[in-house]
Design a protein around this motif. Structure first.
Motif, PDB file in Angstrom:
ATOM      1  N   TYR A 210      -5.385   2.467  -6.952  1.00 13.00           N
ATOM      2  CA  TYR A 210      -5.962   1.224  -6.419  1.00 13.00           C
ATOM      3  C   TYR A 210      -5.932   1.196  -4.890  1.00 13.00           C
ATOM      4  O   TYR A 210      -6.975   1.060  -4.227  1.00 13.00           O
ATOM      5  CB  TYR A 210      -5.215   0.013  -6.977  1.00 13.00           C
ATOM      6  CG  TYR A 210      -5.630  -1.291  -6.335  1.00 13.00           C
ATOM      7  CD1 TYR A 210      -6.849  -1.891  -6.673  1.00 13.00           C
ATOM      8  CD2 TYR A 210      -4.829  -1.915  -5.383  1.00 13.00           C
ATOM      9  CE1 TYR A 210      -7.247  -3.085  -6.072  1.00 13.00           C
ATOM     10  CE2 TYR A 210      -5.210  -3.106  -4.779  1.00 13.00           C
ATOM     11  CZ  TYR A 210      -6.437  -3.687  -5.126  1.00 13.00           C
ATOM     12  OH  TYR A 210      -6.824  -4.861  -4.525  1.00 13.00           O
ATOM     13  N   ALA A 211      -4.735   1.333  -4.312  1.00 12.32           N
ATOM     14  CA  ALA A 211      -4.603   1.141  -2.868  1.00 12.32           C
ATOM     15  C   ALA A 211      -5.243   2.264  -2.051  1.00 12.32           C
ATOM     16  O   ALA A 211      -5.869   1.998  -1.024  1.00 12.32           O
ATOM     17  CB  ALA A 211      -3.117   1.022  -2.502  1.00 12.32           C
TER      18      ALA A 211
ATOM     19  N   GLU B 172      -1.158  -4.699  -3.366  1.00 12.87           N
ATOM     20  CA  GLU B 172      -0.633  -3.558  -4.123  1.00 12.87           C
ATOM     21  C   GLU B 172       0.308  -4.017  -5.231  1.00 12.87           C
ATOM     22  O   GLU B 172       0.221  -3.573  -6.374  1.00 12.87           O
ATOM     23  CB  GLU B 172       0.120  -2.596  -3.186  1.00 12.87           C
ATOM     24  CG  GLU B 172      -0.714  -1.436  -2.704  1.00 12.87           C
ATOM     25  CD  GLU B 172       0.149  -0.339  -2.103  1.00 12.87           C
ATOM     26  OE1 GLU B 172       0.980   0.226  -2.836  1.00 12.87           O
ATOM     27  OE2 GLU B 172      -0.020  -0.055  -0.909  1.00 12.87           O
TER      28      GLU B 172
ATOM     29  N   ALA C 101      -1.251   1.521  -9.064  1.00 14.53           N
ATOM     30  CA  ALA C 101      -1.440   0.587  -7.960  1.00 14.53           C
ATOM     31  C   ALA C 101      -1.439   1.291  -6.603  1.00 14.53           C
ATOM     32  O   ALA C 101      -2.288   1.026  -5.749  1.00 14.53           O
ATOM     33  CB  ALA C 101      -0.349  -0.483  -7.994  1.00 14.53           C
ATOM     34  N   HIS C 102      -0.458   2.187  -6.400  1.00 17.47           N
ATOM     35  CA  HIS C 102      -0.297   2.805  -5.085  1.00 17.47           C
ATOM     36  C   HIS C 102      -1.274   3.960  -4.864  1.00 17.47           C
ATOM     37  O   HIS C 102      -1.869   4.077  -3.786  1.00 17.47           O
ATOM     38  CB  HIS C 102       1.139   3.307  -4.924  1.00 17.47           C
ATOM     39  CG  HIS C 102       1.428   3.879  -3.574  1.00 17.47           C
ATOM     40  ND1 HIS C 102       1.364   3.139  -2.412  1.00 17.47           N
ATOM     41  CD2 HIS C 102       1.769   5.136  -3.193  1.00 17.47           C
ATOM     42  CE1 HIS C 102       1.655   3.892  -1.384  1.00 17.47           C
ATOM     43  NE2 HIS C 102       1.910   5.117  -1.819  1.00 17.47           N
TER      44      HIS C 102
ATOM     45  N   ALA D 156       6.374  -4.527  -1.052  1.00 17.80           N
ATOM     46  CA  ALA D 156       6.070  -3.342  -1.856  1.00 17.80           C
ATOM     47  C   ALA D 156       7.270  -2.408  -1.945  1.00 17.80           C
ATOM     48  O   ALA D 156       7.516  -1.801  -2.997  1.00 17.80           O
ATOM     49  CB  ALA D 156       4.876  -2.601  -1.259  1.00 17.80           C
TER      50      ALA D 156
ATOM     51  N   ASP E 150       0.314  -5.013   1.181  1.00 17.62           N
ATOM     52  CA  ASP E 150       1.457  -4.877   0.276  1.00 17.62           C
ATOM     53  C   ASP E 150       1.367  -5.872  -0.878  1.00 17.62           C
ATOM     54  O   ASP E 150       1.659  -5.543  -2.031  1.00 17.62           O
ATOM     55  CB  ASP E 150       2.762  -5.112   1.050  1.00 17.62           C
ATOM     56  CG  ASP E 150       3.227  -3.857   1.768  1.00 17.62           C
ATOM     57  OD1 ASP E 150       2.466  -2.862   1.777  1.00 17.62           O
ATOM     58  OD2 ASP E 150       4.340  -3.872   2.329  1.00 17.62           O
TER      59      ASP E 150
END
Length: 549
Positions: A391-392, A405, A387-388, A53, A402
């Protein structure tokens, strides 16, 4: 300022120029193809070095201050500023040059207030800085939404501009041809991000910066050679040929027409100066260097490179005014956005000459490279935030690996790229003159107040952060919807409608103070939470780098 609005609606002289150089069109296609293949090759190479990541989001934090400064320059100098500022100077003289002052001064704000503390306080995105003090899920959601909206506004202007510019230069007629170009740009930018991540995107931006500076320098030298390297002669010829005389070199030709125009310029300048420090695709670049010191050095390099470029726009703009008639420029594009390509063709020997065709192809290829590099940076910023942050940390509540992600970032880049392609096709015939300025206004109204409050105000709370982001975001978008950018003017997106009760084209003068005010009110009215207690820890970290990644 916008590259796209007149390109899409009034081909004029640029079409004639492209037709005049039709026998050299192979050269233009070759330059485009070489750049795309070269950068795709670099992207594949960088993709093989992307392991986790940190590599995907921050390029492994392995870029030097100079490299990052070069990449920031490539990310920041969009086609809208490259072509738009030259055109503004060509038509409005001194007042047009004021655009470049706003873009350049903005970096002082980024250097003094944002670069080093942000690098020390965050990890990959703006949401990291806010989440250090605030409640994770609500502030990351707000930060993600703001990042994606700003990026989409910026992306739309670049996509439409690419379709219009390249279609004209290649002699592609009709909406289908322009739409195909938009699709091509979208597909290439998706490949840059999904394959290369931050490493690939950074190298593309560095190459683009070198090409842009090199191409602009060539035209600048040729223009000054034409006037025996005498700036006074160049300015005098520009003033005389413009038909406006001494007024062309004095303030007020464009922004001194009325009280509203003066206030509008103040609003625009405020958005430009403060917006840069809140642009998501610029903020994430500070995470690609190993230390806060390198982040500061990268901004210093960026200021030097960008400053040098904007000084050369004097030669581009006033050179176009001196060597081309105002009619030639405005028939090509009422906003003057094709002045730089037309100047390159003229200074090279004219439409029927090989030199003119070569310079036209070179500047056009540089503009295309500019678009590709900027859209890649914007797509990476928005997909990283999704994403970070969303989502994550919101959907998966911090439990994503990672690998998951990065997969989410790649998938979201495809989705965001698809949205940009669709909107670019839909907006192909619309006036999108306010989109770039709107992106700056939203960034300055929603992102910057929240970042500054979080870094420097002890009593700032989660409620204040939410009120600041959503308040600034909502006010800027609503004011633009009811401004001359959308309706009530011949150059509006919908000229037949008239719902423009807000007289300014840029909302910054109202929405930026409103964003700061909402952040203050939200914090004062809200209950004291963990954010207040963690301010001291964040302050130490942001100023000293202790605990920074």
């Amino acid at each position: 300022m916008s590259l796209t609005h007149s390109l899409a609606s009034s081909p004029g002289q640029l079409q004639l120029a492209a037709e005049g150089a039709s026998q050299h069109r192979t050269l233009i296609v070759t330059l485009f193809t070489v750049f795309v293949l070269l950068t795709l090759g670099i992207t594949v190479w960088a993709g093989r070095r992307t392991k986790d990541a940190t590599d995907f989001y921050a390029g492994g934090r392995e870029f030097s201050g100079f490299q990052n400064g070069l990449a920031i320059s490539g990310d920041y100098m969009s086609a809208a500023s490259f072509l738009g500022i030259a055109g503004a100077i060509a038509l409005s003289g001194y007042d047009g040059f004021l655009y470049s002052i706003g873009f350049l001064v903005a970096w002082l704000v980024a250097l003094v207030l944002v670069a080093e503390p942000l690098r020390n306080s965050g990890r990959y995105t703006m949401g990291d800085v806010l989440a250090f003090r605030m409640r994770q899920r609500p502030v990351r959601t707000a930060a993600g939404i703001s990042t994606i909206i700003v990026s989409i506004f910026y992306l739309l202007a670049q996509m439409v501009g690419a379709g219009a510019l390249v279609a004209l230069l290649l002699g592609i007629s009709g909406e289908t041809g322009k739409n195909l170009i938009v699709v091509l740009v979208g597909v290439v930018m998706i490949l840059y991000v999904t394959i290369g991540g931050m490493k690939g995107t950074t190298w593309v931006q560095m190459i683009k910066a070198v090409l842009l500076i090199g191409g602009t320098l060539v035209v600048t030298v040729l223009v000054f050679h034409k006037f025996n390297y005498n700036l006074s002669s160049l300015l005098g010829a520009a003033a005389e040929n413009s038909g406006k005389g001494a007024a062309f070199l004095e303030p007020g030709l464009k922004y001194g027409v009325s009280t509203t125009s003066k206030i509008d310029f103040i609003s625009l300048g405020l958005a430009l100066v403060l917006g840069t420090a809140g642009l998501p695709h610029i903020l994430i670049r500070f995470y690609t260097v190993p230390t806060a010191n390198a982040a500061r050095k990268s901004v210093n390099w960026a200021i030097g490179i960008i400053g040098g470029f904007y000084l050369m726009t004097i030669a581009l703009g006033f050179g176009a005014a001196a060597l081309l008639s105002q009619k030639t420029i405005t028939e090509s594009d009422p906003a003057g956005n094709t002045a730089a390509p037309l100047l390159a063709q003229e200074i090279g020997g004219g439409a029927d000459s090989t030199g003119g065709a070569i310079l036209l192809a070179m500047i056009s290829a540089v503009a295309f490279a500019t678009i590709l590099a900027v859209v890649a940076g914007l797509t990476l910023a928005s997909s990283s935030s999704f994403a970070h942050d969303l989502y994550a940390n919101v959907i998966r509540k911090g439990k994503a690996t990672d690998k998951e992600e990065v997969s989410a970032a790649r998938i979201s880049s495809v989705i965001i790229g698809g949205v940009a392609i669709g909107l670019g096709i839909f907006a192909g015939g619309l006036n999108v003159a306010g989109l770039v300025a709107l992106a700056f206004a939203v960034a300055a109204s929603a992102n910057l107040p929240t970042i500054l409050y979080s870094l420097f105000w002890k009593r700032f709370t989660t409620q204040g952060a939410l009120w600041s982001i959503y308040g600034g975001l909502t006010s800027s978008v609503v004011l633009v919807l009811f401004s001359p950018v959308v309706s009530g003017a011949p150059t509006a997106m919908f000229p037949e409608a008239d719902i423009a009760f807000f007289p300014l084209a840029n909302p910054g003068l109202i929405s930026i103070p409103f964003g700061f005010l909402m952040g203050w009110i939200g914090s004062i009215l809200g209950k004291e939470d963990e954010a207040v207690k963690k301010h001291a820890e964040l302050e130490v970290r942001s100023l000293t780098g202790h605990g920074a990644l």
